[in-house]
Enzyme design. Structure first.
Site, PDB file in Angstrom:
ATOM      1  N   SER A 239      19.272   8.464   4.329  1.00 20.78           N
ATOM      2  CA  SER A 239      20.336   9.252   4.948  1.00 20.78           C
ATOM      3  C   SER A 239      20.407   8.933   6.432  1.00 20.78           C
ATOM      4  O   SER A 239      19.395   8.603   7.058  1.00 20.78           O
ATOM      5  CB  SER A 239      20.056  10.748   4.780  1.00 20.78           C
TER       6      SER A 239
ATOM      7  N   SER B  56      23.281  11.788 -12.494  1.00 23.03           N
ATOM      8  CA  SER B  56      24.115  12.777 -13.197  1.00 23.03           C
ATOM      9  C   SER B  56      25.287  13.311 -12.385  1.00 23.03           C
ATOM     10  O   SER B  56      26.238  13.844 -12.936  1.00 23.03           O
ATOM     11  CB  SER B  56      23.232  13.963 -13.627  1.00 23.03           C
ATOM     12  N   ARG B  57      25.183  13.191 -11.052  1.00 28.53           N
ATOM     13  CA  ARG B  57      26.202  13.837 -10.202  1.00 28.53           C
ATOM     14  C   ARG B  57      26.423  13.004  -8.946  1.00 28.53           C
ATOM     15  O   ARG B  57      25.634  12.112  -8.638  1.00 28.53           O
ATOM     16  CB  ARG B  57      25.707  15.213  -9.754  1.00 28.53           C
TER      17      ARG B  57
ATOM     18  N   ASN C 207      18.063   7.228  -5.834  1.00 26.32           N
ATOM     19  CA  ASN C 207      19.133   8.060  -5.278  1.00 26.32           C
ATOM     20  C   ASN C 207      18.817   9.547  -5.357  1.00 26.32           C
ATOM     21  O   ASN C 207      19.365  10.329  -4.569  1.00 26.32           O
ATOM     22  CB  ASN C 207      20.431   7.742  -6.048  1.00 26.32           C
TER      23      ASN C 207
ATOM     24  N   TYR D 253      13.782  17.197   5.526  1.00 22.79           N
ATOM     25  CA  TYR D 253      14.662  16.182   4.902  1.00 22.79           C
ATOM     26  C   TYR D 253      14.645  14.899   5.733  1.00 22.79           C
ATOM     27  O   TYR D 253      14.513  13.798   5.193  1.00 22.79           O
ATOM     28  CB  TYR D 253      16.068  16.770   4.818  1.00 22.79           C
TER      29      TYR D 253
END
Ligand SMILES: NC(=O)c1ccc[n+]([C@@H]2O[C@H](COP(=O)([O-])OP(=O)(O)OC[C@H]3O[C@@H](n4cnc5c(N)ncnc54)[C@H](OP(=O)(O)O)[C@@H]3O)[C@@H](O)[C@H]2O)c1
Length: 250
Positions: free
Chosen positions: A145, A16-17, A93, A158
């Protein structure tokens, strides 16, 4: 058979982003029927679908929370049944980051981060590979990442999740290579999205000093590499970790 049914299916979680939106648009431009996933940003996801269809591509909404294994299983079962085809490409993602020093890390924030960033990708991979194995084809692309490779003060949960994704993907590549399924990891560096927009100018300047190429990437820089991994041009590449990071981590 409809036009969309003939196109290979690509599911992009968090489409969506940001990076997921760029990936969705790129894969649609490359001829995939894109399943644009979202958790809460339905309107934004709908806009992505509309942008794709307005430019001659094909896409549909596919909302579910990646952190719920039941929701993941149901959604992937539903769309693959509806299209009569397995996923050709899965892009994990969807991601969140809840930053803070380890001493102040709350159990609930650790759980949320691992649930979305690590377990969510595992649930989606497990559900997608059932059909991929039968088809003896498929490409799974994890968006990890650079923080999973090099660590970062204030991002321990994270980085644990993103590093976990690397070990997971290498195992999947070994387990499913003989069934024609490939799995690779992209480790983006500093990409201009909502996730990074709240960094202070000082933090941004600090990051830029460590990036040999000297600029912040756009989501399309990641999407272009996803497109390569989704295509048969990368047919001999599996179990790899590829940095799209401007040289931030070498
Ligand atoms: N930006 C960077 O510099 C950077 C660097 C390295 C890695 N990454 C990684 O790249 C990926 C995309 O990052 P971004 O910067 O594009 O982030 P973003 O702009 O914050 O977008 C995150 C996306 O993930 C989705 N999402 C979050 N929780 C979800 C859930 N439980 N189920 C389904 N979807 C969920 C969001 O959808 P909703 O809005 O619907 O919740 C949104 O589409 C993440 O995995 C991130 O860790 C980003």
């Amino acid at each position: 058979m409809s036009e969309t049914a003939k196109k290979p299916l690509a599911l992009v979680t968090g489409g969506s982003r940001g990076i997921g939106k760029a990936i969705s648009k790129k894969l649609a431009a490359d001829g995939f029927h894109v399943l644009v996933n979202f958790a809460s940003s339905e309107e934004k996801a709908r806009q992505v679908v509309e942008e794709i269809t307005a430019t001659g591509g094909s896409a549909e909404l596919c909302g579910f929370n990646v952190a719920s294994s039941t929701a993941v299983d149901e959604a992937i079962e539903r769309v693959t049944k509806a299209h009569g085809a397995p996923l050709a490409v899965l892009v994990n993602n969807a991601g969140i980051t809840i930053d803070g020093l380890l001493m102040r890390l709350k159990d609930e924030d650790l759980d949320k981060t691992l649930d979305v960033d690590l377990k969510g990708a595992i649930y989606c991979t497990r559900a997608a590979t059932r059909g991929m194995m039968r088809a003896r084809a498929g490409s799974i692309i994890q968006i990890s990442s650079v923080i999973g490779e090099m660590g970062n003060a204030g991002q321990s949960a994270y980085s644990a999740a993103k590093a976990g994704l690397i070990g997971f993907t290498k195992s999947v590549a070994k387990e499913l290579g003989s069934r024609g399924v490939r799995a690779n990891v992209i480790t983006p560096g500093f990409i201009a999205t909502e996730m990074t927009q709240d960094l202070t100018e000082a933090q941004k300047e600090g990051m830029l000093r460590n990036i040999p190429l000297g600029f912040v990437a756009e989501p399309e820089d990641v999407a272009n590499f996803v497109a390569f991994l989704a295509s048969s041009a990368s047919r001999y590449i599996t179990g790899q970790v590829i940095g799209v990071n401007g040289g931030l981590y070498i």
